[in-house]
Design an enzyme around this catalytic site. Structure first.
Site: not given
Ligand code: OTU
Length: 650
Positions: A282, A284, A326, A395-396, A520
């Site tokens: 995944r 991020d 993601e 988790h978000d 969160r």
């Molecule tokens: C992702 O989140 C992770 O899932 C979060 O847990 C982290 O805090 C974040 O990255 C930083 O690493 O980047 O493209 O609404 O949806 O931060 C989307 C906020 C992300 C999250 C967004 C998301």
């Protein structure tokens, strides 16, 4: 593709590779390098072609791919070959995923192994273990502020434990999904430490500035991701005496992909985890990979080029490994992460379907499917060898990321409607049973997102507190309805770990100084195994949810029409509360399942006459696969119970 210039360069690179690479049997590596090199070369040139050290960097990239290939175990190489043969393997309906924290679910990695029977009992065979790498304990962002990309947090275990878990999962025919946080590192990462100590080489791994001139120029167009806890996108680092770009939290330094060394390092890390046995990675926050003054620094064309490059490189060394994008971005942007203008997935094979997620929450609040229908109709077409990751909770926070023009078509003012949804899910709207909290409230823009557990957001918490049996039923039915939709929509359903037993909001995070400002955490509970035991107690909330999901999961796996081969047809219905779509078996088009969902809290009916031309309700009745009961039309009308979903078949 064979193209002279790139091939000539490939020949040159092969001569320059470290001598030890030449001594290995690299047959498959070279065929794959040959197949991908034209594309790797073109992309690398587009991104870094202007640099004087272009060729050296190319050699270093190919060397990285080769060294990681040499390290790849015989069993993983075998699985690569098998997946190359059966290249659509992940589009099958047999996969059902769950995301969980290994510590919160099972203490640590060894504990997790012991809990696999619980997951298999439910039918889960794809496990996303949330990030568990070494992070500074006080500034970890739930594992997304990584200090060492190759070291597991000792509280959870070791890299060997991950390998062991991967091997155990394989034996159980389960997949392992791991995160690679590609966009940023912790400010305590070795690269950041060296940058702070003044090493220019590592300052160039990040975006560092002596004064505010460029940061200010960036800020003019940059949104804020965590406006309440981490306002602004740049942080002053005292040790370094420079500003550094920090789009997320102040301790998360954005990596600078304008520097090819960063790409090569990250590719090495991706392949490190591929070699430890991850089936799927995944990636991020991929929308943020490329930064440009004047833009939002999301969805830039170069971010896509980088992902294409990462995919091509992964195909050389570990072709069996898939990527999940993601990218929680606008509906029209998400599908681009499959790889635009390509027939086969050229970026990530799988993408979070954040659009469907937000549309489902709209249906829960409005109790109708107006916006849901419009949004699904306008969901961009995905590529052939690509699939969605369908989820309702993770988790978000929940971002209300549906399309404004769809909202207008549904008859809403988008701003007011988002305000309504926020009020609804935070329980401010009159009679709303939802118990969420606003997240990322931005008073300047009026934006906010929503935190809370699935069960609490659909009203189970409020219903249990008041002991209102009808409301408890409605909440349970909503949970089942949402999953029934996810499981049949097309794509891989991803459940969230507490949801199968109705886990409510957890407020323990308020006592933790490092979590208290990030709500969160109310949706990241320690899994309650005593509560989970109640799934065996007939009539309990836990049993009703768990057994309902378990049954649907088993049925999904037996229903080839639920595999994702662009075999969904959405039907316009005369009742705005309903969502109706059919799924047809790609191998036998007469084998159709009609999915009918009622989001309203009263029974609703629809006419079957228009459906007959599609081979549905020909005999005026169809069987609900979930209950085995016949649903019969009377005077051409069929009635669906309140908050229900059924899978109808001949
Ligand atoms: C992702 O989140 C992770 O899932 C979060 O847990 C982290 O805090 C974040 O990255 C930083 O690493 O980047 O493209 O609404 O949806 O931060 C989307 C906020 C992300 C999250 C967004 C998301």
């Amino acid at each position: 593709m064979y193209e002279q210039a790139s091939h000539a360069m490939l020949n040159e690179i092969l001569i320059q590779l470290k001598p030890e690479i030449g001594n290995f049997r690299l047959r498959h590596f070279y065929t794959r390098l040959g197949a991908n090199f034209y594309s790797i070369h073109s992309l690398f040139r587009l991104l870094y072609g202007e640099r004087a050290d272009f060729k050296e960097q190319m050699v270093s990239l190919v060397e990285t791919l080769a060294l990681r290939y040499m390290e790849r175990s015989p069993s993983l190489r075998k699985s690569d070959l098998a997946r190359e043969r059966d290249y659509d393997w992940f589009m099958s309906q047999k996969w059902v995923g769950m995301a969980l924290y290994c510590d919160r679910f099972a203490g640590n990695l060894q504990g997790l192994k012991a809990k696999l029977p619980y997951l298999q009992d439910l039918g889960i065979n794809m496990l996303h273990v949330m990030p568990m790498l070494d992070c500074p304990p006080d500034h970890a962002d739930g594992g997304y502020a990584v200090r060492d990309f190759c070291k597991i947090d000792p509280r959870y275990g070791t890299v060997e434990d991950v390998e062991e878990l991967a091997a155990t999962l394989k034996k159980r025919e389960m997949l392992l999904v791991l995160d690679v946080v590609v966009n940023h590192t912790s400010n305590e990462h070795e690269w950041a430490q060296k940058a702070r100590a003044g090493e220019k080489k590592f300052q160039d791994y990040y975006f560092t500035f002596d004064d505010r001139e460029i940061p200010d120029a960036f800020e003019q167009a940059l949104p804020e991701i965590f406006p309440s806890t981490a306002p602004g996108n740049f942080t002053w680092d005292e040790a370094m005496g420079k500003w550094v770009m920090t789009v997320f939290n102040q301790y998360q330094w954005d990596l600078n992909y304008r520097n090819p060394a960063v790409l090569i390092e990250m590719m090495d890390i991706i392949l490190f985890w591929a070699n430890k046995g991850a089936d799927i990675l995944r990636l991020d926050a991929v929308a943020f990979l490329w930064k440009k003054i004047g833009g939002t620094c999301q969805n830039e064309r170069e971010a896509h080029l980088l992902l294409q490059l990462m995919k091509d490189c992964c195909q050389v060394t570990a072709p069996g490994v898939l990527f999940i994008a993601e990218a929680i971005v606008a509906p029209g942007e998400i599908a681009k992460y499959f790889g635009e203008d390509a027939i086969n997935a050229k970026e990530c094979e799988i993408a979070y379907n954040a659009t469907l997620m937000s549309l489902l929450w709209d249906a829960v609040a409005t109790k109708n499917a107006k916006l849901l229908n419009l949004g699904i109709r306008n969901l961009p077409l995905k590529l052939e060898r690509a699939t969605w990751l369908n989820y309702v909770r993770c988790h978000d926070d929940i971002g209300l990321g549906f399309d404004d023009s769809d909202a207008r078509l549904a008859g809403y003012d988008p701003v007011q409607h988002r305000r309504f949804l926020l009020d609804f899910f935070t329980g401010k709207f009159p009679d709303s049973p939802a118990r969420g909290l606003p997240f990322g409230d931005n008073p300047r823009t009026g934006d906010a997102r929503i935190s809370g557990s699935l069960a609490s957001l659909v009203g189970l918490e409020a219903a249990m507190a008041s002991g209102d049996e009808a409301a408890i039923d409605a909440a349970i039915n909503t949970i089942l309805l949402l999953h029934c939709t996810l499981l049949s929509f097309g794509g891989i359903p991803l459940l969230y770990y507490g949801d199968a037993i109705g886990t409510l909001n957890n407020l323990e995070y308020l006592a933790d100084p490092y979590q208290r400002d990030d709500n969160r955490w109310m949706n990241r509970s320690y899994f309650d195994w005593t509560k989970a035991e109640k799934r065996h107690v007939k009539g309990s909330v836990e049993q009703r949810i768990f057994s309902g999901l378990k049954k649907m999961i088993a049925l999904r796996k037996e229903t080839p029409a639920f595999a994702d081969f662009d075999n969904r047809q959405l039907f316009a219905v005369d009742n705005p509360n309903l969502l109706l779509f059919s799924r047809s078996n790609p191998h036998n088009s007469r084998n159709i399942v009609l999915v009918a969902c009622n989001f309203n809290n009263a029974p609703q009916s629809f006419s079957v006459s228009a459906l007959k031309q599609f081979g549905l309700f020909r005999q005026d009745s169809m069987m609900d696969l979930c209950t085995g009961l016949l649903l019969t039309a009377e005077n051409e009308m069929v009635v669906l119970p309140a908050l229900s979903c059924c899978w109808l078949s001949d």
